[in-house]
Design a protein around this motif. Sequence first.
Motif, PDB file in Angstrom:
ATOM      1  N   SER A 172      13.091  14.918  68.372  1.00  0.00           N
ATOM      2  CA  SER A 172      14.545  15.041  68.538  1.00  0.00           C
ATOM      3  C   SER A 172      14.917  15.323  69.989  1.00  0.00           C
ATOM      4  CB  SER A 172      15.077  16.166  67.637  1.00  0.00           C
ATOM      5  OG  SER A 172      14.827  15.897  66.285  1.00  0.00           O
ATOM      6  N   LEU A 173      14.140  16.185  70.647  1.00  0.00           N
ATOM      7  CA  LEU A 173      14.415  16.497  72.058  1.00  0.00           C
ATOM      8  C   LEU A 173      14.218  15.272  72.941  1.00  0.00           C
ATOM      9  CD1 LEU A 173      12.737  20.019  72.341  1.00  0.00           C
ATOM     10  CD2 LEU A 173      15.178  19.501  72.418  1.00  0.00           C
ATOM     11  N   LEU A 174      13.182  14.475  72.627  1.00  0.00           N
ATOM     12  CA  LEU A 174      12.956  13.264  73.418  1.00  0.00           C
ATOM     13  C   LEU A 174      14.113  12.278  73.252  1.00  0.00           C
ATOM     14  CD1 LEU A 174       9.130  12.668  72.771  1.00  0.00           C
ATOM     15  CD2 LEU A 174      10.226  13.440  74.890  1.00  0.00           C
ATOM     16  N   ARG A 175      14.599  12.129  72.010  1.00  0.00           N
ATOM     17  CA  ARG A 175      15.737  11.220  71.797  1.00  0.00           C
ATOM     18  C   ARG A 175      16.990  11.736  72.498  1.00  0.00           C
ATOM     19  NH1 ARG A 175      13.406  10.929  66.555  1.00  0.00           N
ATOM     20  NH2 ARG A 175      14.798  12.550  65.790  1.00  0.00           N
ATOM     21  N   THR A 176      17.190  13.063  72.461  1.00  0.00           N
ATOM     22  CA  THR A 176      18.344  13.646  73.154  1.00  0.00           C
ATOM     23  C   THR A 176      18.263  13.409  74.657  1.00  0.00           C
ATOM     24  OG1 THR A 176      18.498  15.368  71.457  1.00  0.00           O
ATOM     25  CG2 THR A 176      19.624  15.779  73.545  1.00  0.00           C
ATOM     26  N   GLY A 177      17.040  13.526  75.206  1.00  0.00           N
ATOM     27  CA  GLY A 177      16.865  13.281  76.641  1.00  0.00           C
ATOM     28  C   GLY A 177      17.197  11.845  77.011  1.00  0.00           C
ATOM     29  N   ASP A 178      16.781  10.886  76.172  1.00  0.00           N
ATOM     30  CA  ASP A 178      17.112   9.471  76.440  1.00  0.00           C
ATOM     31  C   ASP A 178      18.613   9.257  76.395  1.00  0.00           C
ATOM     32  OD1 ASP A 178      14.430   8.976  76.646  1.00  0.00           O
ATOM     33  OD2 ASP A 178      14.198   8.300  74.575  1.00  0.00           O
ATOM     34  N   THR A 179      19.287   9.891  75.423  1.00  0.00           N
ATOM     35  CA  THR A 179      20.745   9.740  75.306  1.00  0.00           C
ATOM     36  C   THR A 179      21.451  10.290  76.544  1.00  0.00           C
ATOM     37  OG1 THR A 179      20.582   9.950  72.900  1.00  0.00           O
ATOM     38  CG2 THR A 179      22.752  10.278  73.895  1.00  0.00           C
ATOM     39  N   LEU A 180      21.003  11.461  77.015  1.00  0.00           N
ATOM     40  CA  LEU A 180      21.619  12.058  78.198  1.00  0.00           C
ATOM     41  C   LEU A 180      21.404  11.201  79.436  1.00  0.00           C
ATOM     42  CD1 LEU A 180      20.696  15.825  77.670  1.00  0.00           C
ATOM     43  CD2 LEU A 180      22.947  14.770  77.459  1.00  0.00           C
ATOM     44  N   SER A 181      20.237  10.559  79.530  1.00  0.00           N
ATOM     45  CA  SER A 181      19.988   9.666  80.673  1.00  0.00           C
ATOM     46  C   SER A 181      20.969   8.502  80.665  1.00  0.00           C
ATOM     47  CB  SER A 181      18.552   9.144  80.621  1.00  0.00           C
ATOM     48  OG  SER A 181      17.635  10.205  80.737  1.00  0.00           O
ATOM     49  N   GLY A 182      21.223   7.942  79.460  1.00  0.00           N
ATOM     50  CA  GLY A 182      22.191   6.842  79.363  1.00  0.00           C
ATOM     51  C   GLY A 182      23.597   7.293  79.720  1.00  0.00           C
ATOM     52  N   VAL A 183      23.965   8.506  79.285  1.00  0.00           N
ATOM     53  CA  VAL A 183      25.299   9.032  79.615  1.00  0.00           C
ATOM     54  C   VAL A 183      25.452   9.217  81.121  1.00  0.00           C
ATOM     55  CG1 VAL A 183      26.804  11.028  79.357  1.00  0.00           C
ATOM     56  CG2 VAL A 183      25.617  10.121  77.366  1.00  0.00           C
ATOM     57  N   ASP A 184      24.410   9.767  81.768  1.00  0.00           N
ATOM     58  CA  ASP A 184      24.467   9.965  83.216  1.00  0.00           C
ATOM     59  C   ASP A 184      24.646   8.636  83.940  1.00  0.00           C
ATOM     60  OD1 ASP A 184      24.178  12.661  82.939  1.00  0.00           O
ATOM     61  OD2 ASP A 184      22.001  12.661  83.243  1.00  0.00           O
ATOM     62  N   GLU A 185      23.974   7.613  83.462  1.00  0.00           N
ATOM     63  CA  GLU A 185      24.086   6.295  84.098  1.00  0.00           C
ATOM     64  C   GLU A 185      25.507   5.737  83.944  1.00  0.00           C
ATOM     65  OE1 GLU A 185      21.905   1.891  83.860  1.00  0.00           O
ATOM     66  OE2 GLU A 185      21.218   3.577  82.636  1.00  0.00           O
ATOM     67  N   ASN A 186      26.077   5.883  82.733  1.00  0.00           N
ATOM     68  CA  ASN A 186      27.437   5.380  82.506  1.00  0.00           C
ATOM     69  C   ASN A 186      28.464   6.157  83.345  1.00  0.00           C
ATOM     70  OD1 ASN A 186      26.582   3.473  80.654  1.00  0.00           O
ATOM     71  ND2 ASN A 186      26.761   4.889  78.911  1.00  0.00           N
ATOM     72  N   VAL A 187      28.257   7.478  83.464  1.00  0.00           N
ATOM     73  CA  VAL A 187      29.163   8.288  84.287  1.00  0.00           C
ATOM     74  C   VAL A 187      29.112   7.833  85.739  1.00  0.00           C
ATOM     75  CG1 VAL A 187      29.542  10.609  85.186  1.00  0.00           C
ATOM     76  CG2 VAL A 187      29.129  10.292  82.757  1.00  0.00           C
ATOM     77  N   GLY A 188      27.904   7.519  86.230  1.00  0.00           N
ATOM     78  CA  GLY A 188      27.773   7.057  87.605  1.00  0.00           C
ATOM     79  C   GLY A 188      28.511   5.751  87.835  1.00  0.00           C
ATOM     80  N   LYS A 189      28.373   4.823  86.888  1.00  0.00           N
ATOM     81  CA  LYS A 189      29.088   3.551  87.021  1.00  0.00           C
ATOM     82  C   LYS A 189      30.599   3.759  86.994  1.00  0.00           C
ATOM     83  CE  LYS A 189      25.441   0.713  84.947  1.00  0.00           C
ATOM     84  NZ  LYS A 189      25.080  -0.162  83.788  1.00  0.00           N
ATOM     85  N   SER A 190      31.062   4.623  86.064  1.00  0.00           N
ATOM     86  CA  SER A 190      32.504   4.877  85.976  1.00  0.00           C
ATOM     87  C   SER A 190      33.033   5.498  87.264  1.00  0.00           C
ATOM     88  CB  SER A 190      32.793   5.817  84.792  1.00  0.00           C
ATOM     89  OG  SER A 190      32.373   5.232  83.588  1.00  0.00           O
ATOM     90  N   LYS A 191      32.250   6.372  87.851  1.00  0.00           N
ATOM     91  CA  LYS A 191      32.674   7.021  89.100  1.00  0.00           C
ATOM     92  C   LYS A 191      32.829   5.983  90.209  1.00  0.00           C
ATOM     93  CE  LYS A 191      31.405  10.781  92.231  1.00  0.00           C
ATOM     94  NZ  LYS A 191      30.390  11.822  92.535  1.00  0.00           N
ATOM     95  N   LYS A 192      31.891   5.039  90.281  1.00  0.00           N
ATOM     96  CA  LYS A 192      31.986   3.989  91.301  1.00  0.00           C
ATOM     97  C   LYS A 192      33.239   3.135  91.103  1.00  0.00           C
ATOM     98  CE  LYS A 192      27.027   3.587  92.149  1.00  0.00           C
ATOM     99  NZ  LYS A 192      25.829   2.706  92.047  1.00  0.00           N
ATOM    100  N   ILE A 193      33.519   2.792  89.818  1.00  0.00           N
ATOM    101  CA  ILE A 193      34.700   1.972  89.535  1.00  0.00           C
ATOM    102  C   ILE A 193      35.972   2.713  89.926  1.00  0.00           C
ATOM    103  CG2 ILE A 193      36.042   0.933  87.668  1.00  0.00           C
ATOM    104  CD1 ILE A 193      33.370   0.379  86.239  1.00  0.00           C
TER     105      ILE A 193
END
Length: 221
Positions: free
Chosen positions: A164-185
């Motif tokens: 469960s922790l590993l899946r949560t870590g993958d989800t957080l990595s995806g969220v961080d990536e999306n936040v970075g893209k949104s910030k650039k836009i």
Amino acid sequence: MSEVFNGYERQYCDLSANLSKKCSSAIALDGEQKKQKLSEIRAGLENAEALIRKMDVEARSLPPSVKTSLLVKLREFKSDLNNFKSEVKRITSANLNAAARDELLEAGLADTKTASADQRARLMMSTERLGKTTDRIKDSRRMMIETEELGVSVLQDLHSQRQSLLRTGDTLSGVDENVGKSKKILTGMTRRMNRNKWTIGAIITALVAAIILILYFKLTK
């Protein structure tokens, strides 16, 4: 759980059951047969002590989380072994007493009926003690099985939590990536809005200046 320890444990349990049977049968024997049986029991006790030493060395070489439960088992095995040693002493003592009684009977100094009743009483007491020892061994085995099942359950829970922790870590990595893209836009949009503001301001300024010039020329004419 150590496979080596489990192998020693199975050997000890089989040896313990065998010793229990031999102790029970030795009580009813006399003379050379009893001596032979006691010799077999003592050899079995030596083997049991050797197995306990091996289990102790193996348990102490394992991680603390496993070592603690195994040392608890060892204490139970040692207690069981001490009970067997005490039983052998009682049987040996009874054998010596029986020999003394036989000498007295041959000399006409003992009462046959009293000696027989005393021997039967000791036999019943020894049988009862052996029964209690067998019950303790059964209880110890049951506790070992329950402890092992609990350990397996805990390991399964820990594995599930890790996944469960590993899946949560993958989800957080995806969220961080999306936040970075949104910030650039958003940054790009802000810059374009700022440029548009300056452009509109320049146009308005030019229009106002043109209107002022037109009004000036009309008024001067």
